[in-house]
Enzyme design. Structure first.
Site, PDB file in Angstrom:
ATOM      1  N   ILE A  57      -7.358   7.837  -0.697  1.00 44.40           N
ATOM      2  CA  ILE A  57      -7.322   6.377  -0.859  1.00 44.40           C
ATOM      3  C   ILE A  57      -8.234   5.847   0.261  1.00 44.40           C
ATOM      4  O   ILE A  57      -8.240   6.395   1.373  1.00 44.40           O
ATOM      5  CB  ILE A  57      -5.875   5.847  -0.710  1.00 44.40           C
ATOM      6  CG1 ILE A  57      -5.773   4.332  -0.941  1.00 44.40           C
ATOM      7  CG2 ILE A  57      -5.257   6.200   0.616  1.00 44.40           C
ATOM      8  CD1 ILE A  57      -4.299   3.831  -0.985  1.00 44.40           C
ATOM      9  N   SER A  58      -9.034   4.814  -0.013  1.00 43.61           N
ATOM     10  CA  SER A  58      -9.958   4.311   1.012  1.00 43.61           C
ATOM     11  C   SER A  58      -9.198   3.640   2.158  1.00 43.61           C
ATOM     12  O   SER A  58      -8.075   3.173   1.983  1.00 43.61           O
ATOM     13  CB  SER A  58     -10.930   3.302   0.404  1.00 43.61           C
ATOM     14  OG  SER A  58     -11.660   3.882  -0.648  1.00 43.61           O
ATOM     15  N   HIS A  59      -9.855   3.550   3.332  1.00 44.51           N
ATOM     16  CA  HIS A  59      -9.307   2.796   4.464  1.00 44.51           C
ATOM     17  C   HIS A  59      -9.102   1.351   4.020  1.00 44.51           C
ATOM     18  O   HIS A  59      -9.944   0.809   3.294  1.00 44.51           O
ATOM     19  CB  HIS A  59     -10.307   2.727   5.619  1.00 44.51           C
ATOM     20  CG  HIS A  59     -10.485   3.997   6.361  1.00 44.51           C
ATOM     21  ND1 HIS A  59     -11.081   5.101   5.820  1.00 44.51           N
ATOM     22  CD2 HIS A  59     -10.155   4.326   7.625  1.00 44.51           C
ATOM     23  CE1 HIS A  59     -11.098   6.056   6.726  1.00 44.51           C
ATOM     24  NE2 HIS A  59     -10.540   5.614   7.826  1.00 44.51           N
ATOM     25  N   PRO A  60      -8.051   0.679   4.508  1.00 47.79           N
ATOM     26  CA  PRO A  60      -7.872  -0.739   4.166  1.00 47.79           C
ATOM     27  C   PRO A  60      -9.105  -1.582   4.523  1.00 47.79           C
ATOM     28  O   PRO A  60      -9.465  -2.488   3.786  1.00 47.79           O
ATOM     29  CB  PRO A  60      -6.662  -1.155   5.005  1.00 47.79           C
ATOM     30  CG  PRO A  60      -5.917   0.099   5.251  1.00 47.79           C
ATOM     31  CD  PRO A  60      -6.930   1.205   5.299  1.00 47.79           C
TER      32      PRO A  60
ATOM     33  N   ARG B 214       0.825  -1.225   0.000  1.00 47.26           N
ATOM     34  CA  ARG B 214       0.000   0.000   0.000  1.00 47.26           C
ATOM     35  C   ARG B 214       0.854   1.269   0.000  1.00 47.26           C
ATOM     36  O   ARG B 214       0.431   2.303  -0.521  1.00 47.26           O
ATOM     37  CB  ARG B 214      -0.939  -0.031   1.217  1.00 47.26           C
ATOM     38  CG  ARG B 214      -1.991   1.088   1.229  1.00 47.26           C
ATOM     39  CD  ARG B 214      -2.985   0.877   2.355  1.00 47.26           C
ATOM     40  NE  ARG B 214      -4.103   1.813   2.319  1.00 47.26           N
ATOM     41  CZ  ARG B 214      -4.314   2.776   3.214  1.00 47.26           C
ATOM     42  NH1 ARG B 214      -3.483   2.932   4.220  1.00 47.26           N
ATOM     43  NH2 ARG B 214      -5.356   3.571   3.107  1.00 47.26           N
TER      44      ARG B 214
END
Ligand code: SAH
Length: 214
Positions: free
Chosen positions: A63-66, A37
């Site tokens: 970027i989205s949360h994992p 990431r």
């Protein structure tokens, strides 16, 4: 950029955290372990890349949360070779996760700067996704229909073109809501085209906007 043992160790911890938060699909967890990431973030964020946080990726986007990436991917119940349409390529991280799980990925981004960046990094990591600079509301008719559709920005309503481009037997996951928060909607289309919808919790995405950005 390099992927060190330390980075791999941090991803291992992240995978453990995602398990504790309820992610069960082993292929999805393996993909989170496999995709670096930190490659998708500015160097200043590298140290925090494996905390469960969202980050700026340029052009005012995040970027989205994992957890969100893992949650949406799990909902798709991917099989190897599934044709997947993603709306909102952003950094290309979710795109790479889908590739790692074995999907054939088509992804659309309305910010040219982000499209160009993702178009460099995704192949650099060895993934072959087809990326497009365009308006996701229209889907990608020339490659339709898709087995699965994943929308990674908050849609004010369900785009008709996307529903049409979903195969009978297909699944779509889309956060719906015009404000700061959206409901995660899971849609299944049966062989007769009948839709079943379920709401799976509240999330917070950047908005899905019309047309391409200038
Ligand atoms: N999947 C991305 C998430 C990025 S945030 C990742 O893993 O990094 C959502 C992205 O959706 C933003 O980059 C935003 O520019 C994009 N977006 C918003 N409206 C869109 C539209 N109509 N068509 C395509 N992309 C859109």
């Amino acid at each position: 950029m390099i992927d060190t043992y330390r980075h791999k160790g941090l991803r291992k911890q992240l995978v453990q955290e995602l398990r504790e938060k309820g992610i069960k699909n082993e292929a999805v967890l393996d993909a989170i372990q496999a995709v670096p990431r930190h490659f998708f973030l500015d160097a200043v964020f590298t140290k925090q890349a494996y905390s469960n946080m969202a980050f700026q990726i340029g052009a005012g986007q995040t970027i989205s949360h994992p957890f969100t990436v893992a949650f949406q991917t799990e909902l798709l119940e991917l099989k190897k070779g599934d044709k997947v349409l993603e709306i909102g390529t952003g950094s290309g991280f979710q795109t790479s996760i889908l590739c790692e799980v074995g999907a054939k990925v088509f992804s659309i981004e309305r910010q040219r700067e982000l499209y160009l960046k993702a178009n460099r990094i995704v192949p650099e990591l060895g993934y072959t996704a087809k990326l497009k600079y365009g308006d996701g509301y229209k889907g990608w008719p020339s490659y339709a229909p898709f087995d699965k559709i994943i929308v990674t920005c908050g849609a004010p309503y369900l785009p008709e073109d996307l529903l049409e481009q979903l195969k009978p037997g297909g699944t779509m996951v889309i956060p719906i809501g015009a404000g700061k928060e959206q409901e995660m909607l899971l849609i299944k289309k049966d062989q007769d085209g009948i839709l079943t919808k379920s709401m799976l919790g509240v999330f917070s995405f950047v908005p899905m906007l019309k047309e391409t950005a200038k």
